[in-house]
Design a protein around this motif. Sequence first.
Motif, PDB file in Angstrom:
ATOM      1  N   HIS A 173      47.905  43.807  34.486  1.00  0.00           N
ATOM      2  CA  HIS A 173      46.777  42.918  34.996  1.00  0.00           C
ATOM      3  C   HIS A 173      45.575  43.656  34.476  1.00  0.00           C
ATOM      4  O   HIS A 173      45.268  44.831  34.290  1.00  0.00           O
ATOM      5  N   PRO A 174      44.829  42.419  33.729  1.00  0.00           N
ATOM      6  CA  PRO A 174      43.572  43.141  33.140  1.00  0.00           C
ATOM      7  C   PRO A 174      42.514  43.814  34.005  1.00  0.00           C
ATOM      8  O   PRO A 174      41.626  44.331  33.525  1.00  0.00           O
ATOM      9  N   ARG A 175      42.511  43.632  35.270  1.00  0.00           N
ATOM     10  CA  ARG A 175      41.788  44.137  36.242  1.00  0.00           C
ATOM     11  C   ARG A 175      41.844  45.679  36.211  1.00  0.00           C
ATOM     12  O   ARG A 175      40.431  45.988  36.125  1.00  0.00           O
ATOM     13  N   SER A 176      42.616  46.463  35.367  1.00  0.00           N
ATOM     14  CA  SER A 176      42.445  47.899  35.215  1.00  0.00           C
ATOM     15  C   SER A 176      41.481  48.160  34.175  1.00  0.00           C
ATOM     16  O   SER A 176      40.726  49.156  33.984  1.00  0.00           O
ATOM     17  N   TYR A 177      41.453  47.305  33.282  1.00  0.00           N
ATOM     18  CA  TYR A 177      40.431  47.431  32.129  1.00  0.00           C
ATOM     19  C   TYR A 177      38.987  46.700  32.508  1.00  0.00           C
ATOM     20  O   TYR A 177      38.056  47.106  31.566  1.00  0.00           O
ATOM     21  N   GLY A 178      38.960  45.747  33.377  1.00  0.00           N
ATOM     22  CA  GLY A 178      37.857  44.843  33.095  1.00  0.00           C
ATOM     23  C   GLY A 178      37.179  44.433  34.316  1.00  0.00           C
ATOM     24  O   GLY A 178      36.017  43.906  34.541  1.00  0.00           O
ATOM     25  N   THR A 179      37.549  45.060  35.908  1.00  0.00           N
ATOM     26  CA  THR A 179      37.037  44.613  37.094  1.00  0.00           C
ATOM     27  C   THR A 179      35.461  44.573  37.140  1.00  0.00           C
ATOM     28  O   THR A 179      34.804  43.705  37.267  1.00  0.00           O
ATOM     29  N   PHE A 180      34.949  45.809  36.680  1.00  0.00           N
ATOM     30  CA  PHE A 180      33.523  46.141  36.983  1.00  0.00           C
ATOM     31  C   PHE A 180      32.876  45.340  35.880  1.00  0.00           C
ATOM     32  O   PHE A 180      31.680  44.877  36.346  1.00  0.00           O
ATOM     33  N   VAL A 181      33.056  45.442  34.763  1.00  0.00           N
ATOM     34  CA  VAL A 181      32.450  44.705  33.710  1.00  0.00           C
ATOM     35  C   VAL A 181      32.471  43.319  33.695  1.00  0.00           C
ATOM     36  O   VAL A 181      31.596  42.535  33.270  1.00  0.00           O
ATOM     37  N   ARG A 182      33.580  42.931  34.276  1.00  0.00           N
ATOM     38  CA  ARG A 182      33.767  41.336  34.419  1.00  0.00           C
ATOM     39  C   ARG A 182      32.582  40.777  35.468  1.00  0.00           C
ATOM     40  O   ARG A 182      32.138  39.660  35.396  1.00  0.00           O
ATOM     41  N   VAL A 183      32.399  41.519  36.429  1.00  0.00           N
ATOM     42  CA  VAL A 183      31.510  41.350  37.408  1.00  0.00           C
ATOM     43  C   VAL A 183      29.856  41.027  36.652  1.00  0.00           C
ATOM     44  O   VAL A 183      29.426  40.130  36.996  1.00  0.00           O
ATOM     45  N   LEU A 184      29.732  42.180  35.864  1.00  0.00           N
ATOM     46  CA  LEU A 184      28.623  42.343  35.586  1.00  0.00           C
ATOM     47  C   LEU A 184      28.430  41.300  34.370  1.00  0.00           C
ATOM     48  O   LEU A 184      27.021  40.655  34.204  1.00  0.00           O
ATOM     49  N   GLY A 185      29.323  41.010  33.662  1.00  0.00           N
ATOM     50  CA  GLY A 185      29.161  39.906  32.484  1.00  0.00           C
ATOM     51  C   GLY A 185      29.307  38.635  32.987  1.00  0.00           C
ATOM     52  O   GLY A 185      28.382  37.742  32.866  1.00  0.00           O
ATOM     53  N   ARG A 186      30.595  38.210  33.634  1.00  0.00           N
ATOM     54  CA  ARG A 186      30.752  36.846  34.084  1.00  0.00           C
ATOM     55  C   ARG A 186      29.834  36.519  34.973  1.00  0.00           C
ATOM     56  O   ARG A 186      29.273  35.269  35.071  1.00  0.00           O
ATOM     57  N   TYR A 187      30.055  37.047  36.227  1.00  0.00           N
ATOM     58  CA  TYR A 187      29.246  36.659  37.472  1.00  0.00           C
ATOM     59  C   TYR A 187      27.866  36.879  37.619  1.00  0.00           C
ATOM     60  O   TYR A 187      27.380  36.124  38.365  1.00  0.00           O
ATOM     61  N   VAL A 188      27.284  38.023  36.923  1.00  0.00           N
ATOM     62  CA  VAL A 188      25.931  38.182  36.951  1.00  0.00           C
ATOM     63  C   VAL A 188      25.368  37.388  35.781  1.00  0.00           C
ATOM     64  O   VAL A 188      24.481  36.668  35.999  1.00  0.00           O
ATOM     65  N   ARG A 189      25.664  37.741  34.489  1.00  0.00           N
ATOM     66  CA  ARG A 189      24.945  37.075  33.365  1.00  0.00           C
ATOM     67  C   ARG A 189      25.275  35.909  32.914  1.00  0.00           C
ATOM     68  O   ARG A 189      24.548  34.894  32.987  1.00  0.00           O
ATOM     69  N   GLU A 190      26.515  35.334  33.212  1.00  0.00           N
ATOM     70  CA  GLU A 190      26.857  34.037  32.735  1.00  0.00           C
ATOM     71  C   GLU A 190      26.774  33.025  33.866  1.00  0.00           C
ATOM     72  O   GLU A 190      26.086  31.952  33.616  1.00  0.00           O
TER      73      GLU A 190
END
Length: 526
Positions: A417-434
């Motif tokens: 599951h990509p969550r192991s590589y991406g959870t925290f930065v996905r929140v910062l990139g997709r849900y905060v910035r985008e």
Amino acid sequence: MRRAVLLMLLASSALAAQPPGYDLVLRNGRIVDGTGSPWYRADVAIKGDTIVRIAPAITEGAARTIDVNGLVVAPGFIDIHTHARRGIFEVPTADNYVRQGVTTLIEGPDGGSPLPLRPFFEKVAARRITPNFASFIGQGTIRGAVIGDADRKATADELEKMRDLVRQGMEDGAFGLSSGLFYVPGAFTPTDEVVELARVAGRMGGIYISHMRDEARGVVDSVRETIAVGERGGLPTQVTHHKVIGKMYWGRSADTLKLIDEARARGVDATIDQYPYTASSTSIAAALLPAWAQEGGREQLLKRLDNPDTREKIKAEAAGLIRNERGGGDPRNVVASSCRFDPSLAGKNLAEITTKRGLPVTIENAAETAMWIVMEGGCSGIFHAISEEDLQRILVHPATMIGSDGEITLFGRNVPHPRSYGTFVRVLGRYVRELKLLTLETAVQKMSAFPAQRLGLADRGVLKQGMKADIAVFDAARVADTATFEKPHSYAAGVSTVVVNGEVVFENGAMTPARPGRVLYGPSRK
Ligand SMILES: [Zn+2]
């Protein structure tokens, strides 16, 4: 005269040899301090493992200065739900986490932990690790050790033994009790028994964190149960990796969050953690076979699959779980992530595996394939059955923090599951910035101060003088996850420097040789 010159020489050489005031200064940062307060410009000075000063312009000498040039300087992220013990010995640098800015990993979720904890902690401490490491004690593991995989109530004697094991776990340094009431043997535990054990952890300063009994049809009742354990057990309680599984139940997060709000309003300390993906991951057996079929362990399960009557019952329930729950209504929504008996199946979906076995793709045949997989030795899988709407509603709730539910990966192995590589930065990139769903300050708070406060880690999670120097530096304009379900082995983008206990562990796109991670112990460690 000669003596005076000598003294002067001595004095100046002493001056030259005097160490600079600080070991490390991060200059020109935008400080997002973890509390949720608006960012501000400052330098951060570190001595040893501690932040000793934060001020607009720190000019005194430092052994090392890094000009971060306007990037965000945040507390290192604390991941309250990981399965890091599988990988910590093989990959003690935990690259996939550290490269996201994660500096502390919490193990022992879902009711499963090492037992006893103390020798395990000693083993971790003896391995030089990069991030900090901590654990809960698992209710499922304790029940398994005392009662086994039997579907029955505990006797008074067994209950006392389990209480003792919780006490011991807390004395070994756990941060609280975790449960996985969805899994065997947690699934066989009555609520009252969980309350009894939670009470022990609570008296010793621990919290309760639960992978709930049911995240699909029964999700509302399960949140009610999780709240009840906190309320009756007298301790903080947390719904871990909160989600609503199965199209038929999508939207129910409105009800679950209302329950959390009501509980909090009457004084129950109930919180949530979540990973930002619309697919979950666990074993195919746990996700697609009913718990009763697994009572007594694998041997009993195989016996039931051999018996035509029970096999039909299991198949019918498996088909139902594929249709309405974790299967997401379509065998293509279930993807094998790793299969020890046949590694080539990793990345293939249940429709493809069914076709490969010579069967037309129907939900019934996919259930056959799921049973075949379990009989062959089992696979872990990824289950696309969560809605973006529920995900977002849960994410923006003020009682929700971020936790990956991931693992330390070996780069390139299997299709995790990509969550192991991406959870925290996905929140910062997709849900905060985008998507602008959260401010940067709120998102960081959900990754640092909030989990730290939850665990009682008083010296981490906030950038402040006197706190331990766990720090993530990243570019708010570039930070992003690059790991996808198809290609999960891809590191975070936009994180430039990571510091653990005052030592730089990641910079210039590479891990450094430093391994400053420590085992962190809970409030009742003896
Ligand atoms: Zn879980």
